[in-house]
Scaffold this active site. Sequence first.
Site, PDB file in Angstrom:
ATOM      1  CE  LYS A   1      76.509  -4.546  29.214  1.00 26.75           C
ATOM      2  NZ  LYS A   1      75.501  -3.550  28.816  1.00 26.75           N
TER       3      LYS A   1
ATOM      4  NE  ARG B   1      66.298  -2.680  34.133  1.00 24.82           N
ATOM      5  CZ  ARG B   1      65.955  -1.968  33.057  1.00 24.82           C
ATOM      6  NH1 ARG B   1      64.700  -1.911  32.658  1.00 24.82           N
ATOM      7  NH2 ARG B   1      66.880  -1.310  32.394  1.00 24.82           N
TER       8      ARG B   1
HETATM    9  N1  BES Z   1      75.460  -1.880  33.241  1.00 21.65           N
HETATM   10  C1  BES Z   1      74.592  -1.599  32.169  1.00 21.65           C
HETATM   11  C2  BES Z   1      74.372  -0.103  31.971  1.00 21.65           C
HETATM   12  C3  BES Z   1      75.493   0.668  31.338  1.00 21.65           C
HETATM   13  C4  BES Z   1      75.674   0.638  29.982  1.00 21.65           C
HETATM   14  C5  BES Z   1      76.294   1.471  32.093  1.00 21.65           C
HETATM   15  C6  BES Z   1      76.677   1.379  29.397  1.00 21.65           C
HETATM   16  C7  BES Z   1      77.279   2.231  31.514  1.00 21.65           C
HETATM   17  C8  BES Z   1      77.484   2.171  30.154  1.00 21.65           C
HETATM   18  C9  BES Z   1      73.221  -2.230  32.402  1.00 21.65           C
HETATM   19  O1  BES Z   1      73.237  -3.420  33.079  1.00 21.65           O
HETATM   20  C10 BES Z   1      72.638  -2.484  31.052  1.00 21.65           C
HETATM   21  O2  BES Z   1      73.184  -3.277  30.354  1.00 21.65           O
HETATM   22  N2  BES Z   1      71.537  -1.812  30.740  1.00 21.65           N
HETATM   23  C11 BES Z   1      70.919  -1.958  29.464  1.00 21.65           C
HETATM   24  C12 BES Z   1      69.425  -1.992  29.684  1.00 21.65           C
HETATM   25  C13 BES Z   1      68.661  -2.360  28.455  1.00 21.65           C
HETATM   26  C14 BES Z   1      68.897  -3.819  28.118  1.00 21.65           C
HETATM   27  C15 BES Z   1      67.210  -2.110  28.702  1.00 21.65           C
HETATM   28  C16 BES Z   1      71.320  -0.789  28.589  1.00 21.65           C
HETATM   29  O3  BES Z   1      71.416   0.333  29.098  1.00 21.65           O
HETATM   30  O4  BES Z   1      71.610  -1.015  27.423  1.00 21.65           O
HETATM   31 MN    MN Z   2      73.495  -5.066  31.766  1.00 17.84          MN
END
Ligand code: BES
Ligand code: MN
Length: 479
Positions: free
Chosen positions: A263, A337
């Site tokens: 990230k 997931r």
């Molecule tokens: N924990 C995150 C989701 C999240 C992101 C929650 C920002 C709250 C704020 C999750 O594990 C994630 O990183 N999801 C990705 C999925 C994507 C790679 C398909 C996302 O939402 O960017």
């Molecule tokens: Mn994630």
Amino acid sequence: MNFELETLDLNGAAKVKCDALIVLISTSFKPGKDNLSMLVAQALKAGDLESKSGKALVLYRPTGPACTRAVLAHVGEGSANEVIKAVKAAVLAVKAGNVKKLVICFATLPQEAPLRAAVIAAAEASYVFTTTKSKPEGRVIQRVVIGVSNSSGFKLVFDRAVAAVAGIEFAKEWANRPANHATPARLADAARSLAKLANIKCEVLGPKQVEKLGMGAFMAVAQGSEEPLRFIVLRYDGALKSAAPTVLVGKGITFDSGGISIKPAADMDEMKFDMSGAASVLGVFLALAQLKPAINVIGLIPSCENLLDGRSVKPGDVVTSMSGQTIEILNTDAEGRLVLCDALTYAERFKPRAVVDIATLTGACVIALGGVRSGLFSADDELAAALVSAGESSLDLCWRLPLDDDYAEGLKTSFADVANVAGRAGGAITAAKFLQRFTEKFPWAHLDIAGTAWKSGTAKGATGRPVALLLEYLLTLAK
Ligand code: BES
Ligand code: MN
Ligand code: ZN
């Protein structure tokens, strides 16, 4: 913080010795002959108290009432939402002072929902996280008396509100803890501590047992971290053994760096909240132990860190889930997931009446619904309706989003049974479609709490959502 419910009219409330007395006034208020009523009537007449919720008038050492501070707060028509606004404003107005005993008195008899709202709002307005401060300055308010002119009939809703507060605050505590203070092992200890309470049992599985179960998707996420994974199994037994349980599955990623699909640095600290689903499950169990409803509930928490390392799972890696389905991990940041799918398969052994998973799953859900409503996904109309309605009555709202099969197209891949991501479009839904593949054996719902589990910015912190929604849902099953 201790809550008590008392029968108090304004005359009675004025006689209570306390550090602060909050008087909640609605448009239907009819002043009596007592001192406090007169004060309220004067303030209204003078225009110093607007008949709008969220405005508060503070009086210091007023003559007449035995309280040190009186706060006159208007609640408009007296709806639950207005009471929340009023109580928050009133508590904010006095909480900097040395207020240990607080009385919140309804000047006119409320409905159940506003009374419940007063309890939850008083707790929320005075909450402080202190665990990682060297000189903790905790909550000053110790006792809150809720006064209504006739308290009989409010006992049940009051007890439930107090239990909800306990659950919400337990969830906040764990969600707020930074990742180095809330490792998978420590989260498991928190779950074990709940097993001291009535009707609760806890079992914790480690890496060896999880490997034996064949949870290849969960293990793939955990493999990049030095912190060993934990799979937490909680049990609340309030009904006969033969009664099918409801299973709650909480995402327990104690830190989500994204893994190799790392990230951006900005706000990455907020990914300590990525175990908020797990924290909400812990909170619900605490509340269940207090209320002892006649139901059976199982809590499942797959917990690990998602980090980068020489051993981390890589984009393109294919793993085998506990269900036997193979998964191509195209993005290591779609880890929620992966841990959830194995927990969902594990849930099958309980022959559940329903399974609800709770997860900070997608940024896309934050874009879709913001911080007001959690995303709800279910192919089961009855289950979806029950959760929506539990959300409305607990003021912990959710909104149903679709699950059409066409949304699953993007998850197709030539290299495994399914990929863990589709394109950017409809990201909250495609995530739910992925999970749905693992839920064939039971009615299932998914709550995406990515937007609702915590607040960013100056008020950064966990909200304790959706403990209130889940508790409300479970209590209706006990009827
Ligand atoms: N924990 C995150 C989701 C999240 C992101 C929650 C920002 C709250 C704020 C999750 O594990 C994630 O990183 N999801 C990705 C999925 C994507 C790679 C398909 C996302 O939402 O960017
Ligand atoms: Mn994630
Ligand atoms: Zn995550």
